[in-house]
Design a protein around this motif. Structure first.
Motif, PDB file in Angstrom:
ATOM      1  N   GLY A 156      37.093  41.333  11.453  1.00  7.65           N
ATOM      2  CA  GLY A 156      37.260  40.698  12.753  1.00  7.65           C
ATOM      3  C   GLY A 156      38.197  41.472  13.643  1.00  7.65           C
ATOM      4  N   LYS A 157      38.039  41.279  14.952  1.00 10.92           N
ATOM      5  CA  LYS A 157      38.818  42.021  15.942  1.00 10.92           C
ATOM      6  C   LYS A 157      39.214  41.105  17.091  1.00 10.92           C
ATOM      7  CE  LYS A 157      39.257  46.544  17.735  1.00 10.92           C
ATOM      8  NZ  LYS A 157      38.753  47.903  17.768  1.00 10.92           N
ATOM      9  N   ARG A 158      40.359  41.423  17.686  1.00 13.18           N
ATOM     10  CA  ARG A 158      40.810  40.720  18.883  1.00 13.18           C
ATOM     11  C   ARG A 158      41.099  41.751  19.961  1.00 13.18           C
ATOM     12  NH1 ARG A 158      45.158  37.760  17.060  1.00 13.18           N
ATOM     13  NH2 ARG A 158      46.744  39.264  17.695  1.00 13.18           N
ATOM     14  N   VAL A 159      40.642  41.483  21.170  1.00 13.17           N
ATOM     15  CA  VAL A 159      40.864  42.369  22.311  1.00 13.17           C
ATOM     16  C   VAL A 159      41.523  41.556  23.424  1.00 13.17           C
ATOM     17  CG1 VAL A 159      39.785  43.822  24.055  1.00 13.17           C
ATOM     18  CG2 VAL A 159      38.882  43.818  21.728  1.00 13.17           C
ATOM     19  N   THR A 160      42.622  42.077  23.951  1.00 15.96           N
ATOM     20  CA  THR A 160      43.319  41.427  25.064  1.00 15.96           C
ATOM     21  C   THR A 160      43.090  42.231  26.331  1.00 15.96           C
ATOM     22  OG1 THR A 160      45.022  40.576  23.573  1.00 15.96           O
ATOM     23  CG2 THR A 160      45.533  40.602  25.908  1.00 15.96           C
ATOM     24  N   LEU A 161      42.566  41.557  27.344  1.00 17.99           N
ATOM     25  CA  LEU A 161      42.317  42.150  28.654  1.00 17.99           C
ATOM     26  C   LEU A 161      43.113  41.350  29.674  1.00 17.99           C
ATOM     27  CD1 LEU A 161      40.745  44.015  30.627  1.00 17.99           C
ATOM     28  CD2 LEU A 161      38.940  42.275  30.652  1.00 17.99           C
ATOM     29  N   GLY A 162      44.220  41.927  30.163  1.00 20.48           N
ATOM     30  CA  GLY A 162      45.082  41.148  31.037  1.00 20.48           C
ATOM     31  C   GLY A 162      45.619  39.950  30.272  1.00 20.48           C
ATOM     32  N   GLU A 163      45.331  38.752  30.761  1.00 22.40           N
ATOM     33  CA  GLU A 163      45.770  37.535  30.081  1.00 22.40           C
ATOM     34  C   GLU A 163      44.650  36.909  29.255  1.00 22.40           C
ATOM     35  OE1 GLU A 163      47.279  34.993  33.101  1.00 22.40           O
ATOM     36  OE2 GLU A 163      49.025  36.257  33.549  1.00 22.40           O
ATOM     37  N   GLU A 164      43.486  37.535  29.245  1.00 27.58           N
ATOM     38  CA  GLU A 164      42.341  36.994  28.515  1.00 27.58           C
ATOM     39  C   GLU A 164      42.278  37.577  27.113  1.00 27.58           C
ATOM     40  OE1 GLU A 164      37.500  36.440  29.166  1.00 27.58           O
ATOM     41  OE2 GLU A 164      38.683  37.694  30.519  1.00 27.58           O
ATOM     42  N   VAL A 165      42.033  36.723  26.127  1.00 28.53           N
ATOM     43  CA  VAL A 165      41.938  37.149  24.732  1.00 28.53           C
ATOM     44  C   VAL A 165      40.520  36.897  24.241  1.00 28.53           C
ATOM     45  CG1 VAL A 165      42.804  36.835  22.383  1.00 28.53           C
ATOM     46  CG2 VAL A 165      44.370  36.627  24.327  1.00 28.53           C
ATOM     47  N   LEU A 166      39.881  37.954  23.718  1.00 29.60           N
ATOM     48  CA  LEU A 166      38.529  37.863  23.200  1.00 29.60           C
ATOM     49  C   LEU A 166      38.546  38.144  21.703  1.00 29.60           C
ATOM     50  CD1 LEU A 166      36.684  39.967  25.950  1.00 29.60           C
ATOM     51  CD2 LEU A 166      36.795  37.477  25.807  1.00 29.60           C
ATOM     52  N   SER A 210      38.196  43.415  52.690  1.00 24.16           N
ATOM     53  CA  SER A 210      39.561  43.140  53.125  1.00 24.16           C
ATOM     54  C   SER A 210      40.459  43.152  51.892  1.00 24.16           C
ATOM     55  CB  SER A 210      39.641  41.772  53.808  1.00 24.16           C
ATOM     56  OG  SER A 210      39.442  40.742  52.846  1.00 24.16           O
ATOM     57  N   PRO A 211      41.768  43.407  52.066  1.00 22.87           N
ATOM     58  CA  PRO A 211      42.654  43.441  50.902  1.00 22.87           C
ATOM     59  C   PRO A 211      42.619  42.165  50.063  1.00 22.87           C
ATOM     60  CG  PRO A 211      43.751  44.440  52.775  1.00 22.87           C
ATOM     61  CD  PRO A 211      42.464  43.865  53.300  1.00 22.87           C
ATOM     62  N   SER A 212      42.583  41.003  50.707  1.00 25.51           N
ATOM     63  CA  SER A 212      42.578  39.748  49.942  1.00 25.51           C
ATOM     64  C   SER A 212      41.274  39.580  49.165  1.00 25.51           C
ATOM     65  CB  SER A 212      42.802  38.556  50.879  1.00 25.51           C
ATOM     66  OG  SER A 212      41.770  38.488  51.859  1.00 25.51           O
ATOM     67  N   THR A 213      40.142  39.908  49.793  1.00 26.21           N
ATOM     68  CA  THR A 213      38.851  39.818  49.103  1.00 26.21           C
ATOM     69  C   THR A 213      38.791  40.827  47.960  1.00 26.21           C
ATOM     70  OG1 THR A 213      37.744  39.078  51.112  1.00 26.21           O
ATOM     71  CG2 THR A 213      36.350  39.996  49.366  1.00 26.21           C
ATOM     72  N   PHE A 214      39.310  42.034  48.229  1.00 21.19           N
ATOM     73  CA  PHE A 214      39.315  43.071  47.198  1.00 21.19           C
ATOM     74  C   PHE A 214      40.124  42.626  45.988  1.00 21.19           C
ATOM     75  CE2 PHE A 214      41.599  46.702  45.322  1.00 21.19           C
ATOM     76  CZ  PHE A 214      40.518  47.392  44.794  1.00 21.19           C
ATOM     77  N   ARG A 215      41.311  42.073  46.211  1.00 20.78           N
ATOM     78  CA  ARG A 215      42.147  41.625  45.091  1.00 20.78           C
ATOM     79  C   ARG A 215      41.417  40.587  44.241  1.00 20.78           C
ATOM     80  NH1 ARG A 215      46.179  41.687  49.210  1.00 20.78           N
ATOM     81  NH2 ARG A 215      47.794  43.274  48.839  1.00 20.78           N
ATOM     82  N   ALA A 216      40.764  39.651  44.910  1.00 22.38           N
ATOM     83  CA  ALA A 216      40.064  38.591  44.174  1.00 22.38           C
ATOM     84  C   ALA A 216      38.922  39.153  43.344  1.00 22.38           C
ATOM     85  CB  ALA A 216      39.544  37.533  45.157  1.00 22.38           C
ATOM     86  N   HIS A 217      38.096  40.015  43.946  1.00 25.16           N
ATOM     87  CA  HIS A 217      36.965  40.588  43.208  1.00 25.16           C
ATOM     88  C   HIS A 217      37.453  41.530  42.104  1.00 25.16           C
ATOM     89  CE1 HIS A 217      33.609  38.896  45.335  1.00 25.16           C
ATOM     90  NE2 HIS A 217      34.034  39.331  46.514  1.00 25.16           N
ATOM     91  N   PHE A 218      38.510  42.275  42.369  1.00 31.54           N
ATOM     92  CA  PHE A 218      39.030  43.187  41.341  1.00 31.54           C
ATOM     93  C   PHE A 218      39.490  42.396  40.122  1.00 31.54           C
ATOM     94  CE2 PHE A 218      41.712  46.090  39.103  1.00 31.54           C
ATOM     95  CZ  PHE A 218      41.251  47.359  39.425  1.00 31.54           C
ATOM     96  N   ARG A 219      40.221  41.312  40.348  1.00 30.77           N
ATOM     97  CA  ARG A 219      40.696  40.503  39.224  1.00 30.77           C
ATOM     98  C   ARG A 219      39.523  39.876  38.473  1.00 30.77           C
ATOM     99  NH1 ARG A 219      45.390  38.426  37.416  1.00 30.77           N
ATOM    100  NH2 ARG A 219      46.577  39.252  39.192  1.00 30.77           N
ATOM    101  N   ASN A 220      38.483  39.467  39.191  1.00 32.21           N
ATOM    102  CA  ASN A 220      37.308  38.900  38.527  1.00 32.21           C
ATOM    103  C   ASN A 220      36.654  39.920  37.607  1.00 32.21           C
ATOM    104  OD1 ASN A 220      37.423  36.341  39.620  1.00 32.21           O
ATOM    105  ND2 ASN A 220      36.069  36.811  41.343  1.00 32.21           N
ATOM    106  N   VAL A 221      36.574  41.169  38.046  1.00 33.37           N
ATOM    107  CA  VAL A 221      35.902  42.207  37.263  1.00 33.37           C
ATOM    108  C   VAL A 221      36.793  42.738  36.149  1.00 33.37           C
ATOM    109  CG1 VAL A 221      34.968  44.556  37.348  1.00 33.37           C
ATOM    110  CG2 VAL A 221      34.340  42.905  39.120  1.00 33.37           C
ATOM    111  N   ALA A 222      38.042  43.082  36.490  1.00 32.49           N
ATOM    112  CA  ALA A 222      38.907  43.801  35.551  1.00 32.49           C
ATOM    113  C   ALA A 222      39.856  42.913  34.770  1.00 32.49           C
ATOM    114  CB  ALA A 222      39.721  44.862  36.306  1.00 32.49           C
ATOM    115  N   GLY A 223      39.964  41.640  35.139  1.00 32.94           N
ATOM    116  CA  GLY A 223      40.836  40.742  34.403  1.00 32.94           C
ATOM    117  C   GLY A 223      42.309  40.913  34.711  1.00 32.94           C
TER     118      GLY A 223
END
Length: 300
Positions: free
Chosen positions: A54-64, A216-229
């Motif tokens: 088994g393996k665990r991967v942490t991406l930002g605050e998300e744990v898989l 826009s910077p605010s839209t970019f931040r939101a989409h970036f966090r959605n994609v990259a965690g």
């Protein structure tokens, strides 16, 4: 539970602990006989399958978590922390990794009709699902092909095409299609992340990155966090710290010079953020890693 025959095939290739490249480009197998310390690394566009352990991967605050029979897709370069959490000498951790080709995914996705995905589906650039029987059979045939080296050049590309089609049609499909859908936020963010991977030592602002993404910077931040965690600045910091660690371990740079090379202007800020990420100040961390012979360039 992963198919025992595929686990047997991988175990035959990886008869001792380590990472083993194969005659099929982009196909690597892994074996570990004990649980691991945190491994900081970058996962690229790939399909990973746990066959045993088994393996665990942490991406930002998300744990898989993913265990036997579960597969993990990554669609853009993501700095993660990975751990082998279940392994023993009697039942070692076994894993298969297949690098994917973005051009092939784009080509096949363009030729295949899909029902519209829910708005929230497929935003994160990493997903874990159970492997379906068709994809398992394709991967098994790909590994079995190693026993017929004269056929690898002719047949491996065909089996890889089948794997891409099955991925696009299966549970990983929304994640993959979000990467290649023309004009989608995922595609724009993916291009910005690819640019950041080559320019992370430069002075980069969120505003500049947002302009590259046509947002826009605010839209970019939101989409970036959605994609990259994680946020764009957190992503940039992770890349810099991982590269600095690599330079100190493999090029014998001291902390001050490593910090400068990866884009830090303040040595104290570098040391502070380094300790926060890796748990030790730079000198102590590198000494510890040399004692255990574990390098950050090793794939987790």
């Amino acid at each position: 539970m992963a198919d025992k025959s595929l686990a047997h095939l991988v175990g035959h290739i990886a008869q001792s602990d380590g990472d083993f490249s194969t005659a099929i480009p982009g196909l690597t197998v892994y074996r570990r006989s004990a649980v691991s310390e945190p491994m900081h690394c970058v996962y690229g566009l790939s399909l990973a399958l746990t066959l045993q352990g088994g393996k665990r991967v942490t991406l930002g605050e998300e744990v898989l978590h993913y265990g036997p029979g579960q597969s993990l897709i990554t669609t853009v370069d993501l700095p993660v922390t990975s751990y082998v959490i279940r392994a023993s000498a009697q039942e070692p951790f076994l894993r298969l990794l297949l690098e994917l080709d973005a051009r092939a995914i784009t080509q096949w996705a363009a030729d295949m009709p899909f029902a519209p995905a829910p708005r929230e589906a497929g935003t994160r650039a990493m997903s874990v699902v159970s492997l379906d029987d068709g994809l398992l059979a394709s991967l098994t045939r790909l590994v079995q092909l190693l026993d017929e080296p004269a056929l690898v050049e002719s047949l491996a590309p065909l089996i890889r095409q089948e794997i891409v089609v099955r991925l696009l049609r299966g549970p990983h499909g929304p994640t993959l299609r979000n990467l290649v859908a023309a004009g989608s936020p995922g595609q724009h963010i993916g291009k910005v992340i690819a640019w950041m991977r080559h320019h992370f030592t430069e002075d980069i602002s969120v505003e500049d990155l947002a302009t590259r993404a046509h947002m826009s910077p605010s839209t970019f931040r939101a989409h970036f966090r959605n994609v990259a965690g994680m946020s764009p600045l957190q992503y940039l910091k992770n890349l810099r710290l991982q590269e600095a660690r690599h330079l100190m371990l493999n090029s014998s740079l001291d902390a001050v010079n490593a910090a400068v090379q990866v884009g830090y202007e303040s040595a104290s800020q570098f040391s502070r953020e380094y300790r926060r990420m890796f748990g030790e100040p730079p000198l102590r961390d590198i000494h510890k890693m040399r004692q255990t012979s574990i390098g950050p360039a090793q794939v987790g």
